[in-house]
Design a protein around this motif. Structure first.
Motif, PDB file in Angstrom:
ATOM      1  N   VAL A  44       0.888  -1.167   0.085  1.00  0.00           N
ATOM      2  CA  VAL A  44      -0.025   0.009  -0.097  1.00  0.00           C
ATOM      3  C   VAL A  44       0.904   1.331   0.018  1.00  0.00           C
ATOM      4  CG1 VAL A  44      -1.748   1.354   1.343  1.00  0.00           C
ATOM      5  CG2 VAL A  44      -1.689  -1.312   1.407  1.00  0.00           C
ATOM      6  N   ALA A  45       0.463   2.116  -1.031  1.00  0.00           N
ATOM      7  CA  ALA A  45       1.240   3.399  -0.985  1.00  0.00           C
ATOM      8  C   ALA A  45       0.137   4.449  -0.437  1.00  0.00           C
ATOM      9  CB  ALA A  45       1.630   3.764  -2.284  1.00  0.00           C
ATOM     10  N   ALA A  46       0.322   5.019   0.663  1.00  0.00           N
ATOM     11  CA  ALA A  46      -0.615   5.830   1.103  1.00  0.00           C
ATOM     12  C   ALA A  46      -0.292   7.263   1.845  1.00  0.00           C
ATOM     13  CB  ALA A  46      -1.131   5.219   2.424  1.00  0.00           C
ATOM     14  N   ASN A  47      -1.162   8.131   2.135  1.00  0.00           N
ATOM     15  CA  ASN A  47      -0.780   9.508   2.746  1.00  0.00           C
ATOM     16  C   ASN A  47      -1.472   9.481   3.930  1.00  0.00           C
ATOM     17  OD1 ASN A  47       1.129  10.694   0.852  1.00  0.00           O
ATOM     18  ND2 ASN A  47      -0.732  10.785  -0.523  1.00  0.00           N
ATOM     19  N   ALA A  48      -0.876  10.400   4.996  1.00  0.00           N
ATOM     20  CA  ALA A  48      -1.742  10.462   6.241  1.00  0.00           C
ATOM     21  C   ALA A  48      -2.686  11.661   5.951  1.00  0.00           C
ATOM     22  CB  ALA A  48      -0.931  11.232   7.368  1.00  0.00           C
ATOM     23  N   SER A  49      -3.792  11.718   6.657  1.00  0.00           N
ATOM     24  CA  SER A  49      -4.978  12.570   6.635  1.00  0.00           C
ATOM     25  C   SER A  49      -4.268  14.040   6.629  1.00  0.00           C
ATOM     26  CB  SER A  49      -6.018  12.337   7.806  1.00  0.00           C
ATOM     27  OG  SER A  49      -5.410  12.498   8.818  1.00  0.00           O
ATOM     28  N   SER A  50      -3.467  14.462   6.921  1.00  0.00           N
ATOM     29  CA  SER A  50      -3.002  15.889   6.929  1.00  0.00           C
ATOM     30  C   SER A  50      -1.612  15.860   6.776  1.00  0.00           C
ATOM     31  CB  SER A  50      -3.331  16.403   8.588  1.00  0.00           C
ATOM     32  OG  SER A  50      -2.435  15.735   9.317  1.00  0.00           O
ATOM     33  N   THR A  51      -0.926  17.124   6.558  1.00  0.00           N
ATOM     34  CA  THR A  51       0.593  17.262   5.961  1.00  0.00           C
ATOM     35  C   THR A  51       1.538  17.026   7.162  1.00  0.00           C
ATOM     36  OG1 THR A  51       0.224  19.672   6.651  1.00  0.00           O
ATOM     37  CG2 THR A  51      -0.294  19.112   4.183  1.00  0.00           C
ATOM     38  N   THR A  52       0.836  16.877   8.552  1.00  0.00           N
ATOM     39  CA  THR A  52       1.683  16.389   9.391  1.00  0.00           C
ATOM     40  C   THR A  52       1.878  14.921   9.723  1.00  0.00           C
ATOM     41  OG1 THR A  52       0.273  16.611  11.413  1.00  0.00           O
ATOM     42  CG2 THR A  52       1.164  18.657  10.695  1.00  0.00           C
ATOM     43  N   LEU A  53       2.892  14.470  10.463  1.00  0.00           N
ATOM     44  CA  LEU A  53       2.940  13.010  10.891  1.00  0.00           C
ATOM     45  C   LEU A  53       1.878  12.686  11.621  1.00  0.00           C
ATOM     46  CD1 LEU A  53       6.953  12.617  11.133  1.00  0.00           C
ATOM     47  CD2 LEU A  53       5.206  11.697   9.336  1.00  0.00           C
ATOM     48  N   ALA A  54       1.224  13.437  12.410  1.00  0.00           N
ATOM     49  CA  ALA A  54       0.285  13.123  13.712  1.00  0.00           C
ATOM     50  C   ALA A  54      -1.014  12.892  13.074  1.00  0.00           C
ATOM     51  CB  ALA A  54       0.187  14.387  14.661  1.00  0.00           C
ATOM     52  N   GLY A  55      -1.262  13.201  11.576  1.00  0.00           N
ATOM     53  CA  GLY A  55      -2.436  12.766  11.141  1.00  0.00           C
ATOM     54  C   GLY A  55      -2.810  11.278  11.195  1.00  0.00           C
ATOM     55  N   SER A  56      -3.933  11.014  12.022  1.00  0.00           N
ATOM     56  CA  SER A  56      -4.008   9.650  12.328  1.00  0.00           C
ATOM     57  C   SER A  56      -4.726   8.711  11.207  1.00  0.00           C
ATOM     58  CB  SER A  56      -4.734   9.490  13.778  1.00  0.00           C
ATOM     59  OG  SER A  56      -6.135  10.283  13.583  1.00  0.00           O
ATOM     60  N   THR A  57      -5.098   9.175  10.407  1.00  0.00           N
ATOM     61  CA  THR A  57      -5.804   8.411   9.216  1.00  0.00           C
ATOM     62  C   THR A  57      -5.072   8.248   8.239  1.00  0.00           C
ATOM     63  OG1 THR A  57      -8.044   9.285  10.202  1.00  0.00           O
ATOM     64  CG2 THR A  57      -8.061   8.281   7.783  1.00  0.00           C
ATOM     65  N   LEU A  58      -5.184   7.161   7.367  1.00  0.00           N
ATOM     66  CA  LEU A  58      -4.318   6.905   6.374  1.00  0.00           C
ATOM     67  C   LEU A  58      -5.128   6.891   5.212  1.00  0.00           C
ATOM     68  CD1 LEU A  58      -1.809   4.091   7.329  1.00  0.00           C
ATOM     69  CD2 LEU A  58      -1.342   6.633   6.921  1.00  0.00           C
ATOM     70  N   THR A  59      -4.964   7.510   3.978  1.00  0.00           N
ATOM     71  CA  THR A  59      -5.586   7.080   2.704  1.00  0.00           C
ATOM     72  C   THR A  59      -4.850   6.536   1.660  1.00  0.00           C
ATOM     73  OG1 THR A  59      -7.031   9.127   3.280  1.00  0.00           O
ATOM     74  CG2 THR A  59      -6.917   8.448   0.942  1.00  0.00           C
ATOM     75  N   ALA A  60      -5.178   5.628   1.128  1.00  0.00           N
ATOM     76  CA  ALA A  60      -4.471   4.772   0.136  1.00  0.00           C
ATOM     77  C   ALA A  60      -4.177   5.579  -1.100  1.00  0.00           C
ATOM     78  CB  ALA A  60      -4.871   3.439   0.079  1.00  0.00           C
ATOM     79  N   VAL A  61      -3.275   5.444  -1.935  1.00  0.00           N
ATOM     80  CA  VAL A  61      -2.989   6.100  -3.075  1.00  0.00           C
ATOM     81  C   VAL A  61      -2.899   4.826  -4.377  1.00  0.00           C
ATOM     82  CG1 VAL A  61      -1.629   7.378  -4.923  1.00  0.00           C
ATOM     83  CG2 VAL A  61      -2.013   8.102  -2.595  1.00  0.00           C
ATOM     84  N   ASP A  62      -2.198   3.858  -3.846  1.00  0.00           N
ATOM     85  CA  ASP A  62      -2.319   2.597  -4.613  1.00  0.00           C
ATOM     86  C   ASP A  62      -2.055   1.376  -3.813  1.00  0.00           C
ATOM     87  OD1 ASP A  62      -1.311   1.657  -7.564  1.00  0.00           O
ATOM     88  OD2 ASP A  62       0.363   0.716  -6.033  1.00  0.00           O
TER      89      ASP A  62
END
Length: 129
Positions: A98-116
């Motif tokens: 899974v390639a993903a990003n956090a829900s916010s621009t900080t590392l503390a964003g607790s939700t992950l959103t998959a890109v791939d």
């Protein structure tokens, strides 16, 4: 517990081509900072999944550290490119990258959103080779 100040994280050199690589790291991963490899615990097949983490990149480890170092994570699949070996659906027990990003621009964003998402049934998986 250490709290990190908000910061920008940039990963460079993650992908060098426009074609699918042998390790399933396709071009869409360019827009994702966090990379996880693991096994699906639960999924509805289209909007969310929970995976047990087997491996991850350094940026993903920093995110895990900032979020209590969990051994499994919930990932939103909304808008993700999802490819399942043999054209099936995501199911519990599948091995995934899974390639993903956090829900916010900080590392503390607790939700992950998959890109791939790349998935294979465990008996077909070459991810751990």
């Amino acid at each position: 517990r250490i709290h990190l100040a908000a910061s920008q994280l940039t990963v460079v050199g993650a992908d060098s081509g426009d074609t699918e690589n042998s390790d399933c790291s396709g071009n869409s991963q360019d827009s994702a900072q966090l990379e996880f490899q693991g096994t699906i615990n639960t999924t509805d097949g289209s909007t969310t999944m929970n995976i047990t983490i087997a491996d991850n990149n350094d940026a993903a480890q920093a995110w895990l550290d900032a979020n209590g170092d969990p051994t499994s994570v919930d990932i939103s699949l909304t808008g993700a490119s999802v490819e399942v070996d043999n054209g099936g659906n995501l199911v519990p027990g599948d091995d995934v990258e899974v390639a993903a990003n956090a829900s916010s621009t900080t590392l503390a964003g607790s939700t992950l959103t998959a890109v791939d998402v790349q998935a294979q049934s465990p008996n077909n998986s070459g991810f751990d080779d």
